[in-house]
Scaffold this motif. Structure first.
Motif, short mmCIF file in Angstrom:
data_model
loop_
_atom_site.label_atom_id
_atom_site.label_comp_id
_atom_site.label_asym_id
_atom_site.label_seq_id
_atom_site.Cartn_x
_atom_site.Cartn_y
_atom_site.Cartn_z
N GLU A 56 1.18 4.16 -2.88
CA GLU A 56 1.01 5.57 -2.57
C GLU A 56 2.17 6.40 -3.12
OE1 GLU A 56 -0.83 9.00 -0.73
OE2 GLU A 56 -1.51 7.03 -1.45
N ILE A 57 3.39 5.88 -3.03
CA ILE A 57 4.54 6.58 -3.60
C ILE A 57 4.39 6.70 -5.10
CG2 ILE A 57 7.00 6.33 -4.13
CD1 ILE A 57 7.47 5.38 -1.30
N ASP A 58 4.02 5.61 -5.76
CA ASP A 58 3.82 5.65 -7.21
C ASP A 58 2.80 6.71 -7.61
OD1 ASP A 58 5.50 4.03 -8.69
OD2 ASP A 58 4.37 2.21 -8.27
N ARG A 59 1.75 6.81 -6.83
CA ARG A 59 0.65 7.72 -7.17
C ARG A 59 1.01 9.18 -6.91
NH1 ARG A 59 -3.55 10.16 -4.72
NH2 ARG A 59 -2.94 9.41 -2.66
N THR A 60 1.79 9.43 -5.89
CA THR A 60 2.05 10.82 -5.46
C THR A 60 3.48 11.27 -5.72
OG1 THR A 60 2.64 10.14 -3.20
CG2 THR A 60 0.31 10.58 -3.65
N GLU A 86 0.83 -1.20 0.00
CA GLU A 86 0.00 0.00 0.00
C GLU A 86 0.86 1.25 0.00
OE1 GLU A 86 -0.40 -2.56 2.02
OE2 GLU A 86 -2.29 -3.39 1.25
N GLU A 87 1.95 1.24 0.79
CA GLU A 87 2.85 2.40 0.84
C GLU A 87 3.56 2.60 -0.49
OE1 GLU A 87 4.14 2.53 5.55
OE2 GLU A 87 5.10 1.07 4.21
#
Length: 230
Positions: A164-168, A160-161
């Motif tokens: 989140e890095i990929d997305r943001t 999940e983390e």
């Protein structure tokens, strides 16, 4: 990358002209590299950092267009430095795009930034564990290290983390650069006392180098037209 501004598009073409065997930087790596150099608490002269852009010496001075490549790289460094000094909120990392699926590739930018940090190995510790007590700057260094580990398959983050890095990633990188720019600015102001100046004198080998001598960076240009002009 056809939607890039004209100057960046030309820089991208010039970097692409460096022979593959030299293992030169891509434009994403270069942008992360110069950002890392600019926010570093310890100065790094062009004579030291420039050769890394084109993979070291490797006959670069004899390469057709070497002068133009070196000048374009220095211009990009100056442009990013000026933007971070005058309007850090406007800084936007230059990221490459995966031609297969159109995804932004943040890995090259992080790789370039981390390579800049390695030029001054103690700089990251100075930010993260120094006496300045800046939690945002310390967290920014941690974010860079976490993203670099993720990109190299060495991450201890949860799935999940990582998602989140990929997305943001673009926003996270912008935040990191902004916080480290502010940290460096505050640190510099803190260290300037009565009678001090904001800029250190350049090293003796830089001050005394003749302008018509070959530049120490290996670009093939004279010192006066290369590192001595910046």
């Amino acid at each position: 990358m056809s939607d890039m501004p004209e100057d960046l598009d030309r820089l991208n073409e010039l970097l692409g002209a460096i022979p593959l065997e030299c293992e030169g930087m891509t434009i994403g790596e270069l942008d992360g590299y110069v950002a890392g150099l600019i926010v570093s608490p310890e100065p790094v002269l062009p004579a030291e950092w420039l050769p890394t852009v084109w993979g070291g010496e490797n006959g670069f001075a004899e390469l057709d267009g070497a002068d133009e490549i070196a000048a374009a790289v220095l211009d990009h460094y100056s442009r990013v430095a000026r933007e971070l000094a005058e309007e850090p909120e406007a800084y936007a990392p230059v990221m490459e795009v995966d031609r297969a699926d159109g995804e932004l590739l943040w890995g090259p930018w992080i790789n370039g930034f981390e390579r800049a940090m390695r030029l001054r190995a103690d700089a990251g510790d100075d930010i993260a564990f120094g006496d300045d007590d800046d939690d945002e700057a310390a967290a920014s260094v941690g974010a860079i290290l976490a993203m670099n580990a993720f990109d190299h398959g060495e991450s201890e983050l949860t799935e999940e983390e990582e998602d989140e890095i990929d997305r943001t990633a673009p926003d996270l990188i912008h935040s990191v650069v902004r916080h480290l720019t502010a940290w460096k600015s505050a640190r510099s102001l803190h260290r300037i006392g009565p009678g001090d100046t904001a800029f250190d004198d350049p090293p003796a080998h830089g001050r005394n180098a003749a302008s018509d001598e070959p530049c120490l960076c290996g670009s093939g240009r004279t010192y006066g037209r290369c590192c001595g002009a910046h």
